[in-house]
Motif scaffolding. Sequence first.
Motif, PDB file in Angstrom:
ATOM      1  N   UNK A  25     -24.549  20.058 -16.361  1.00 25.12           N
ATOM      2  CA  UNK A  25     -25.630  19.314 -15.943  1.00 25.12           C
ATOM      3  C   UNK A  25     -25.333  17.740 -15.552  1.00 25.12           C
ATOM      4  N   UNK A  26     -25.812  17.053 -14.560  1.00 25.46           N
ATOM      5  CA  UNK A  26     -25.701  15.689 -14.996  1.00 25.46           C
ATOM      6  C   UNK A  26     -26.796  14.895 -14.312  1.00 25.46           C
ATOM      7  N   UNK A  27     -26.828  13.544 -14.551  1.00 26.35           N
ATOM      8  CA  UNK A  27     -28.210  12.945 -14.180  1.00 26.35           C
ATOM      9  C   UNK A  27     -27.642  11.291 -14.073  1.00 26.35           C
ATOM     10  N   UNK A  28     -28.557  10.788 -13.316  1.00 23.76           N
ATOM     11  CA  UNK A  28     -28.051   9.303 -13.356  1.00 23.76           C
ATOM     12  C   UNK A  28     -28.481   8.796 -14.796  1.00 23.76           C
ATOM     13  N   UNK A  29     -29.259   9.100 -15.585  1.00 22.10           N
ATOM     14  CA  UNK A  29     -29.420   8.804 -16.745  1.00 22.10           C
ATOM     15  C   UNK A  29     -28.461   9.778 -17.760  1.00 22.10           C
ATOM     16  N   UNK A  44     -23.162  22.236 -20.548  1.00 20.91           N
ATOM     17  CA  UNK A  44     -22.603  21.014 -20.740  1.00 20.91           C
ATOM     18  C   UNK A  44     -22.794  20.052 -19.938  1.00 20.91           C
ATOM     19  N   UNK A  45     -22.677  18.759 -20.450  1.00 26.72           N
ATOM     20  CA  UNK A  45     -23.180  17.426 -19.685  1.00 26.72           C
ATOM     21  C   UNK A  45     -21.729  16.961 -18.957  1.00 26.72           C
ATOM     22  N   UNK A  46     -21.977  16.453 -17.719  1.00 28.12           N
ATOM     23  CA  UNK A  46     -20.825  15.733 -17.094  1.00 28.12           C
ATOM     24  C   UNK A  46     -21.239  14.533 -16.509  1.00 28.12           C
ATOM     25  N   UNK A  47     -20.541  13.382 -16.378  1.00 25.60           N
ATOM     26  CA  UNK A  47     -20.860  12.067 -15.442  1.00 25.60           C
ATOM     27  C   UNK A  47     -21.346  12.222 -14.397  1.00 25.60           C
ATOM     28  N   UNK A  48     -22.295  11.210 -14.035  1.00 27.68           N
ATOM     29  CA  UNK A  48     -22.850  11.491 -12.591  1.00 27.68           C
ATOM     30  C   UNK A  48     -21.706  11.367 -11.495  1.00 27.68           C
ATOM     31  N   UNK A  49     -20.683  10.482 -11.970  1.00 26.69           N
ATOM     32  CA  UNK A  49     -19.437  10.309 -11.228  1.00 26.69           C
ATOM     33  C   UNK A  49     -18.471  11.292 -10.938  1.00 26.69           C
ATOM     34  N   UNK A  50     -18.715  12.503 -11.696  1.00 24.78           N
ATOM     35  CA  UNK A  50     -17.470  13.585 -11.774  1.00 24.78           C
ATOM     36  C   UNK A  50     -16.918  13.692 -10.456  1.00 24.78           C
ATOM     37  N   UNK A  51     -15.593  13.801 -10.752  1.00 25.23           N
ATOM     38  CA  UNK A  51     -14.546  14.318  -9.622  1.00 25.23           C
ATOM     39  C   UNK A  51     -14.567  15.878  -9.807  1.00 25.23           C
ATOM     40  N   UNK A  52     -14.936  16.498 -10.972  1.00 29.05           N
ATOM     41  CA  UNK A  52     -15.087  17.939 -11.189  1.00 29.05           C
ATOM     42  C   UNK A  52     -15.860  18.640  -9.778  1.00 29.05           C
ATOM     43  N   UNK A  53     -15.184  19.627  -9.539  1.00 27.68           N
ATOM     44  CA  UNK A  53     -15.715  20.729  -8.376  1.00 27.68           C
ATOM     45  C   UNK A  53     -16.470  21.843  -9.103  1.00 27.68           C
ATOM     46  N   UNK A  54     -17.176  22.517  -8.441  1.00 26.03           N
ATOM     47  CA  UNK A  54     -18.073  23.778  -8.894  1.00 26.03           C
ATOM     48  C   UNK A  54     -18.017  24.508  -7.606  1.00 26.03           C
ATOM     49  N   UNK A  55     -18.362  26.038  -8.098  1.00 18.74           N
ATOM     50  CA  UNK A  55     -18.605  26.935  -6.957  1.00 18.74           C
ATOM     51  C   UNK A  55     -19.928  26.528  -6.165  1.00 18.74           C
ATOM     52  N   UNK A  72     -23.626  12.697  -1.624  1.00 16.26           N
ATOM     53  CA  UNK A  72     -22.892  12.518  -2.813  1.00 16.26           C
ATOM     54  C   UNK A  72     -22.078  13.590  -3.208  1.00 16.26           C
ATOM     55  N   UNK A  73     -22.964  14.662  -3.364  1.00 20.14           N
ATOM     56  CA  UNK A  73     -22.341  15.781  -4.110  1.00 20.14           C
ATOM     57  C   UNK A  73     -21.851  16.978  -3.480  1.00 20.14           C
ATOM     58  N   UNK A  74     -21.871  16.910  -1.822  1.00 23.57           N
ATOM     59  CA  UNK A  74     -21.317  17.883  -1.018  1.00 23.57           C
ATOM     60  C   UNK A  74     -19.742  18.031  -1.633  1.00 23.57           C
ATOM     61  N   UNK A  75     -19.056  16.848  -1.730  1.00 25.01           N
ATOM     62  CA  UNK A  75     -17.517  17.301  -2.008  1.00 25.01           C
ATOM     63  C   UNK A  75     -17.205  17.782  -3.497  1.00 25.01           C
ATOM     64  N   UNK A  76     -18.393  17.949  -3.966  1.00 27.91           N
ATOM     65  CA  UNK A  76     -18.198  18.558  -5.483  1.00 27.91           C
ATOM     66  C   UNK A  76     -18.699  20.310  -5.276  1.00 27.91           C
ATOM     67  N   UNK A  77     -18.889  20.584  -4.170  1.00 29.34           N
ATOM     68  CA  UNK A  77     -19.523  22.140  -3.929  1.00 29.34           C
ATOM     69  C   UNK A  77     -18.381  22.867  -3.115  1.00 29.34           C
TER      70      UNK A  77
END
Length: 243
Positions: A25-29, A44-55, A72-77
């Motif tokens: 999960x991530x959040x601006x806060x 687990x929590x990850x930063x809102x600017x994570x570079x990690x990718x997910x299915x 913003x998050x299309x590149x993470x998918x």
Amino acid sequence: MDMLVVGAGEMGRWVARTVDRPVAVTDVDAAVAERAADTLDGIRAVPSDTEETFDVVCLAVPISAVDDAVERYAPRAERAMCDVSGVMEGPVEAMRAALPERERLSMHPLFAASNAPGNVAVVADAPGPVTDDIRADVAAAGNHTFETTVAEHDAAMETVQAGAHTAILAYALAADDVREEFATPVSAALDDLVGTVTGGTPRVYREIQETFEGADCVADAARRVAEAEGDGFDELYREAGAE
């Protein structure tokens, strides 16, 4: 198959505990995301600017933020994106533009997370095995999923959300404080609904009112009832019963 849930508020936490797969999960806060991870097993929590990718990335953000979140998050998918924002037209169009070759799903849980399970409206814009699995998880949690279209869903929200909320809030604002013994079955039911609506978050209801039409129709109908006399009132009464 892992998932990133963007937005760790009430609905984001509902998604995280409903799907049967590894979830971040991530959040601006960041503190909100950390609290969600602390209270949900295996999350687990990850930063809102994570570079990690997910299915799959699922957006559980406010209506006003969903289009920006898609971009913003299309590149993470890697394989799919879905949203539970509560509106269909904007997110579906944004996901089509940002993820033309990936699976896309828009879902609207028609309940507060605390009232789950319930009905979940679904627009399967670009279905596939990943989004099919997500829908199966939601159904396995006891929810009734049903397919709709963008136009049908957003038009329905004018009645079941914007119009209904307007009617309940207007009753609450207009009602005098009377002794409980004076309650009728109708007024008691309305009082219960007032508690349901006003027990939420103002921002959520504000965004619904700002997104969907319906409030003016309720106001116009109330004016017609207030001004009706004689046979005119009888006709409105019968019209309401026929709806």
